[in-house]
Motif scaffolding. Structure first.
Motif, PDB file in Angstrom:
ATOM      1  N   THR A   1     -57.945 -36.844 -33.087  1.00  0.00           N
ATOM      2  CA  THR A   1     -58.982 -37.913 -32.928  1.00  0.00           C
ATOM      3  C   THR A   1     -59.329 -37.782 -31.740  1.00  0.00           C
ATOM      4  O   THR A   1     -60.546 -38.239 -31.163  1.00  0.00           O
ATOM      5  N   ALA A   2     -58.484 -37.415 -30.699  1.00  0.00           N
ATOM      6  CA  ALA A   2     -58.598 -37.672 -29.075  1.00  0.00           C
ATOM      7  C   ALA A   2     -59.199 -36.376 -28.824  1.00  0.00           C
ATOM      8  O   ALA A   2     -60.187 -36.643 -27.821  1.00  0.00           O
ATOM      9  N   VAL A   3     -58.996 -35.224 -29.139  1.00  0.00           N
ATOM     10  CA  VAL A   3     -59.305 -34.113 -28.583  1.00  0.00           C
ATOM     11  C   VAL A   3     -60.815 -33.731 -28.048  1.00  0.00           C
ATOM     12  O   VAL A   3     -61.492 -33.479 -27.281  1.00  0.00           O
ATOM     13  N   GLY A   4     -61.414 -34.257 -29.293  1.00  0.00           N
ATOM     14  CA  GLY A   4     -62.813 -33.689 -29.178  1.00  0.00           C
ATOM     15  C   GLY A   4     -63.805 -34.692 -28.310  1.00  0.00           C
ATOM     16  O   GLY A   4     -64.685 -34.273 -27.593  1.00  0.00           O
ATOM     17  N   VAL A   5     -63.251 -36.001 -28.252  1.00  0.00           N
ATOM     18  CA  VAL A   5     -63.748 -37.008 -27.462  1.00  0.00           C
ATOM     19  C   VAL A   5     -63.453 -36.611 -25.961  1.00  0.00           C
ATOM     20  O   VAL A   5     -64.311 -36.517 -24.977  1.00  0.00           O
ATOM     21  N   VAL A   6     -62.294 -36.141 -25.546  1.00  0.00           N
ATOM     22  CA  VAL A   6     -61.861 -35.632 -24.260  1.00  0.00           C
ATOM     23  C   VAL A   6     -62.868 -34.779 -23.914  1.00  0.00           C
ATOM     24  O   VAL A   6     -63.080 -34.390 -22.651  1.00  0.00           O
ATOM     25  N   GLU A   7     -62.859 -33.617 -24.756  1.00  0.00           N
ATOM     26  CA  GLU A   7     -63.656 -32.518 -24.357  1.00  0.00           C
ATOM     27  C   GLU A   7     -65.056 -32.770 -23.974  1.00  0.00           C
ATOM     28  O   GLU A   7     -65.646 -32.089 -23.252  1.00  0.00           O
ATOM     29  N   ARG A   8     -65.761 -33.710 -24.716  1.00  0.00           N
ATOM     30  CA  ARG A   8     -67.072 -34.006 -24.368  1.00  0.00           C
ATOM     31  C   ARG A   8     -67.247 -34.822 -23.098  1.00  0.00           C
ATOM     32  O   ARG A   8     -68.176 -34.557 -22.293  1.00  0.00           O
TER      33      ARG A   8
ATOM     34  N   ARG B   1     -76.070 -43.568 -16.761  1.00  0.00           N
ATOM     35  CA  ARG B   1     -76.199 -43.900 -18.054  1.00  0.00           C
ATOM     36  C   ARG B   1     -75.232 -42.851 -18.847  1.00  0.00           C
ATOM     37  O   ARG B   1     -74.265 -43.362 -19.755  1.00  0.00           O
ATOM     38  N   ARG B   2     -75.322 -41.741 -18.283  1.00  0.00           N
ATOM     39  CA  ARG B   2     -74.286 -40.630 -19.019  1.00  0.00           C
ATOM     40  C   ARG B   2     -73.042 -40.833 -18.827  1.00  0.00           C
ATOM     41  O   ARG B   2     -72.037 -40.762 -19.686  1.00  0.00           O
ATOM     42  N   ALA B   3     -72.467 -41.237 -17.347  1.00  0.00           N
ATOM     43  CA  ALA B   3     -71.152 -41.631 -17.386  1.00  0.00           C
ATOM     44  C   ALA B   3     -70.663 -42.898 -18.042  1.00  0.00           C
ATOM     45  O   ALA B   3     -69.538 -43.026 -18.547  1.00  0.00           O
ATOM     46  N   ALA B   4     -71.608 -43.966 -17.979  1.00  0.00           N
ATOM     47  CA  ALA B   4     -71.132 -45.199 -18.810  1.00  0.00           C
ATOM     48  C   ALA B   4     -70.999 -44.912 -20.227  1.00  0.00           C
ATOM     49  O   ALA B   4     -70.141 -45.296 -20.858  1.00  0.00           O
ATOM     50  N   ALA B   5     -71.852 -43.997 -20.888  1.00  0.00           N
ATOM     51  CA  ALA B   5     -71.506 -43.698 -22.286  1.00  0.00           C
ATOM     52  C   ALA B   5     -70.296 -42.985 -22.574  1.00  0.00           C
ATOM     53  O   ALA B   5     -69.659 -43.009 -23.518  1.00  0.00           O
ATOM     54  N   ALA B   6     -69.947 -41.874 -21.701  1.00  0.00           N
ATOM     55  CA  ALA B   6     -68.822 -41.297 -21.545  1.00  0.00           C
ATOM     56  C   ALA B   6     -67.557 -42.005 -21.642  1.00  0.00           C
ATOM     57  O   ALA B   6     -66.705 -41.937 -22.292  1.00  0.00           O
TER      58      ALA B   6
ATOM     59  N   GLU C   1     -67.429 -45.241 -22.196  1.00  0.00           N
ATOM     60  CA  GLU C   1     -67.480 -46.418 -23.405  1.00  0.00           C
ATOM     61  C   GLU C   1     -66.592 -45.361 -24.619  1.00  0.00           C
ATOM     62  O   GLU C   1     -65.875 -46.053 -25.490  1.00  0.00           O
ATOM     63  N   GLU C   2     -67.165 -44.178 -24.656  1.00  0.00           N
ATOM     64  CA  GLU C   2     -66.501 -43.363 -25.806  1.00  0.00           C
ATOM     65  C   GLU C   2     -64.993 -43.273 -25.690  1.00  0.00           C
ATOM     66  O   GLU C   2     -64.134 -43.360 -26.566  1.00  0.00           O
ATOM     67  N   LEU C   3     -64.426 -42.876 -24.380  1.00  0.00           N
ATOM     68  CA  LEU C   3     -63.172 -42.689 -24.317  1.00  0.00           C
ATOM     69  C   LEU C   3     -62.353 -43.877 -24.148  1.00  0.00           C
ATOM     70  O   LEU C   3     -61.318 -43.775 -25.020  1.00  0.00           O
ATOM     71  N   TYR C   4     -62.689 -45.081 -23.820  1.00  0.00           N
ATOM     72  CA  TYR C   4     -62.315 -46.156 -23.870  1.00  0.00           C
ATOM     73  C   TYR C   4     -62.035 -46.502 -25.495  1.00  0.00           C
ATOM     74  O   TYR C   4     -61.041 -47.193 -25.922  1.00  0.00           O
ATOM     75  N   ALA C   5     -63.061 -46.462 -26.294  1.00  0.00           N
ATOM     76  CA  ALA C   5     -63.157 -46.709 -27.513  1.00  0.00           C
ATOM     77  C   ALA C   5     -62.031 -45.912 -28.268  1.00  0.00           C
ATOM     78  O   ALA C   5     -61.199 -46.691 -29.160  1.00  0.00           O
ATOM     79  N   VAL C   6     -61.898 -44.559 -28.321  1.00  0.00           N
ATOM     80  CA  VAL C   6     -61.040 -43.979 -28.954  1.00  0.00           C
ATOM     81  C   VAL C   6     -59.598 -44.228 -28.609  1.00  0.00           C
ATOM     82  O   VAL C   6     -58.607 -44.163 -29.358  1.00  0.00           O
ATOM     83  N   CYS C   7     -59.199 -44.465 -27.426  1.00  0.00           N
ATOM     84  CA  CYS C   7     -57.852 -44.710 -26.932  1.00  0.00           C
ATOM     85  C   CYS C   7     -57.556 -46.204 -27.347  1.00  0.00           C
ATOM     86  O   CYS C   7     -56.434 -46.213 -27.852  1.00  0.00           O
ATOM     87  N   ASP C   8     -58.429 -47.083 -27.458  1.00  0.00           N
ATOM     88  CA  ASP C   8     -58.003 -48.434 -27.840  1.00  0.00           C
ATOM     89  C   ASP C   8     -58.124 -48.470 -29.206  1.00  0.00           C
ATOM     90  O   ASP C   8     -56.999 -49.063 -29.854  1.00  0.00           O
TER      91      ASP C   8
END
Length: 465
Positions: free
Chosen positions: A178-185, A214-219, A221-228
């Motif tokens: 679940t986490a690896v793909g998000v972290v890699e992106r 905007r790119r950083a904010a999206a990244a 948000e995605e990281l926070y969401a998968v961890c949460d």
């Protein structure tokens, strides 16, 4: 053998003014730092000595940093006077904004509380239990090479993938996919963003709708969401759903439930710090160790002889580390030449005298393992790869901070033993199955949050019987 001569850093002599690196009119060393910060630091030391003032940017938005290159100066900044040199500079603030205020960036009471809660997770006994998870991920990598018929691989890229999967497995257990793909992106986006802003004299607010923001904010948000999501699911499942061998997340949640622990946001911040610090640093050390051995057949043969003799074909465990001293020396020498954190920043609270030079209150200060690890006072022929620099006798003859890839003092990396355990096991298992021949003999480098490879480090694989 390296000399152990030290500088007089006491205030019995009149402190000297800090010499300044000569840069361009108006903008100083801005372009040099942007194009080659590592080379700029080396040149500063070679031309001006062990404490150098470097300025960047035009008047009005100019940034000034005091760079400290000697082992004695590094020890003073990181250890003996650590209370006066704090993580309050712009670079750490950018990391906080992107990754949260976890153990890497927190200070004072927050840091002490976090360290108290996290420390039991990184005792030698606890870390040693993760050896099997590391071995599982190494086997997956080397099996993959064989199944795909790989003849040439970029060892830095491969070890980055391995280290990420290993730390994610140890942190999340069965939730690793679940986490690896998000972290890699997301991590490369945020790492570049943090570095760009951290090294710039002036930045636009993060709230402005610029493409990079905007790119950083999206990244983020995605990281926070998968961890949460992983944390919430693990809490909802309850203790009965914990893995047979508790992963780090289970231990973090348990520490938080004991009172005075982590709330959900703090848990996420610790997870992000472990993902960041736990994979990029190990990947750098391990990838360059493999590349250096590929370029030096004599040292590679010696390392393989030790692996074959000690392990006799079996999978290594934590108990084998002490029986593989030459592999440890190889890794330490790789970390000398390619420290994952090539520069470490601080800010002086009060005026200080470092290596006989006056550092003003409020000054931004860096210590630079990249330079100290190449300082000819401690390292004869410093660019030469020589693992025998790290025999016990050779280490004892050098100043303590001639080598400090994990930082030092009260803020030294809490994961040092985990990094060495993971790296020795992985290096041993790769060398069991493959010999390596360098295709790329040089690798272009840059610096973001950690040392960055800007070109491949390809090696030809030679399967061993």
């Amino acid at each position: 053998m390296a000399t152990t001569t030290t500088h007089d850093t006491s205030d019995t002599k009149e402190p000297r003014d800090v010499p300044e690196l000569t840069g361009l009119p108006v903008i100083g060393s801005l372009l040099d730092l942007k194009n080659d910060s590592l080379g700029t630091f080396l040149k500063a030391c070679q031309d001006h000595g062990d404490v150098v003032r470097i300025t960047a940017g035009p008047p009005g938005i100019r940034a000034t940093v005091h760079a400290v290159f000697s082992a004695e100066g590094a020890q003073q900044v990181l250890a003996t006077e650590a209370a006066n040199f704090r993580k309050e500079n712009a670079f750490y603030e950018e990391i906080r904004q992107s990754f949260g205020n976890g153990l890497l960036t927190s200070q004072d009471d927050d840091y002490l509380r976090q360290r108290r809660l996290v420390q039991p997770l990184f005792t030698r006994r606890t870390v040693d239990t993760y050896a099997a998870a590391v071995a599982t991920e190494v086997t997956a990598v080397t099996d993959g090479w064989r199944e795909r018929g790989e003849e040439t691989v970029d060892v830095l890229h491969e070890m980055t993938g391995f280290a990420l999967r290993a730390v994610a497995r140890i942190l999340f257990g069965t939730d690793v996919e679940t986490a690896v793909g998000v972290v890699e992106r997301c991590f490369p986006v945020l790492g570049g963003y943090v570095a760009q802003r951290g090294y710039s004299p002036r930045n636009p607010p993060r709230s402005w709708p610029l493409p990079a923001n905007r790119r950083a904010a999206a990244a983020t948000e995605e990281l926070y969401a998968v961890c949460d999501r992983i944390i919430a699911e693990r809490r909802a499942a309850g203790p009965e759903a914990e893995p047979r061998t508790p992963d780090l997340l289970s231990l973090l949640i348990a520490a938080g439930d004991e009172g005075g622990g982590f709330d959900p946001a703090e848990l996420r911040e610790q997870v992000l710090v472990f993902l960041l610090a736990g994979h990029e640093t190990t990947a750098t050390s391990l990838g360059f160790a493999l590349h250096l051995l590929a370029r030096h057949p004599e040292q590679q043969a010696r390392a393989q002889e030790e692996v074959d003799r000690v392990l006799a074909g079996r999978v290594p465990d934590a108990a084998d580390l002490d029986a593989l001293p030459y592999l440890t020396q190889v890794l330490k020498e790789a970390m000398r030449l390619y420290p994952a954190a090539p520069a470490i920043g601080r800010r002086a609270v009060e005026e200080a005298v470092v290596d006989g030079h006056r550092i003003p209150a409020g000054a931004d200060v860096i210590v630079a393992p990249w330079v100290t690890h190449r300082h000819p006072r401690y390292w004869p022929d410093p660019e030469r790869f020589d693992p025998d620099r790290f025999t016990p006798e050779a280490e004892a003859a050098r100043p303590r901070y001639a080598w400090y890839p994990f930082g030092g003092g009260p803020r030294a990396c809490i994961g040092q033993h985990f990094s060495m355990l993971e790296s020795v096991i992985a290096l041993a298992m790769v060398l069991q199955r493959y010999g390596l021949q360098a295709v790329d003999t040089e690798v272009r480098l840059g610096s973001a949050i950690t040392l960055q490879a800007l070109s491949p480090a390809r090696c030809r694989l030679v399967a061993r019987d």
